[in-house]
Design a protein around this motif. Structure first.
Motif, PDB file in Angstrom:
ATOM      1  N   ALA A  45       0.820  -1.212   0.000  1.00  0.00           N
ATOM      2  CA  ALA A  45       0.000   0.000   0.000  1.00  0.00           C
ATOM      3  C   ALA A  45       0.854   1.262   0.000  1.00  0.00           C
ATOM      4  N   ASP A  46       2.122   1.142  -0.338  1.00  0.00           N
ATOM      5  CA  ASP A  46       3.045   2.275  -0.308  1.00  0.00           C
ATOM      6  C   ASP A  46       2.567   3.382  -1.247  1.00  0.00           C
ATOM      7  N   PRO A  47       2.257   4.561  -0.731  1.00  0.00           N
ATOM      8  CA  PRO A  47       1.751   5.641  -1.584  1.00  0.00           C
ATOM      9  C   PRO A  47       2.786   6.115  -2.603  1.00  0.00           C
ATOM     10  N   PHE A  48       4.073   5.975  -2.303  1.00  0.00           N
ATOM     11  CA  PHE A  48       5.105   6.370  -3.250  1.00  0.00           C
ATOM     12  C   PHE A  48       5.064   5.469  -4.483  1.00  0.00           C
ATOM     13  N   LEU A  49       4.930   4.162  -4.258  1.00  0.00           N
ATOM     14  CA  LEU A  49       4.836   3.244  -5.394  1.00  0.00           C
ATOM     15  C   LEU A  49       3.582   3.505  -6.209  1.00  0.00           C
ATOM     16  N   LEU A  52       4.218   6.484  -8.322  1.00  0.00           N
ATOM     17  CA  LEU A  52       5.083   6.154  -9.455  1.00  0.00           C
ATOM     18  C   LEU A  52       4.300   5.471 -10.570  1.00  0.00           C
ATOM     19  N   GLU A  53       3.410   4.568 -10.201  1.00  0.00           N
ATOM     20  CA  GLU A  53       2.594   3.891 -11.209  1.00  0.00           C
ATOM     21  C   GLU A  53       1.692   4.888 -11.930  1.00  0.00           C
ATOM     22  N   ARG A  54       1.088   5.799 -11.179  1.00  0.00           N
ATOM     23  CA  ARG A  54       0.225   6.814 -11.811  1.00  0.00           C
ATOM     24  C   ARG A  54       1.039   7.723 -12.715  1.00  0.00           C
TER      25      ARG A  54
END
Length: 75
Positions: A45-49, A52-54
């Protein structure tokens, strides 16, 4: 969540890595299983990842719609 149907996750750890994780779990006041489950869910659930995907999706979409066209032949 139906735990009876859940597929177990596994990660191979060296003895030293397992000891390191066990010490961290103990320091956190959790069992090894609780600690690993919490860490895996937090990483998923890492918001950074997610950001990055978005961002990658945004860049790809813009690349398709905002192609730079050079009309050198018309000059």
């Amino acid at each position: 969540m139906d735990l009876a149907q859940a597929q177990p996750l596994a990660a191979l750890l060296t003895a030293a890595e397992r000891d390191q994780v066990q010490r961290a779990a103990t320091a956190a006041g959790q069992s090894l299983e609780e600690f690993v489950r919490t860490a895996v869910l937090a990483a998923a659930a890492d918001p950074f990842l997610d950001a990055l995907e978005r961002a990658a999706d945004t860049v790809a979409a813009r690349a398709r719609t905002e192609l730079i066209q050079h009309n050198y032949a018309e000059a």
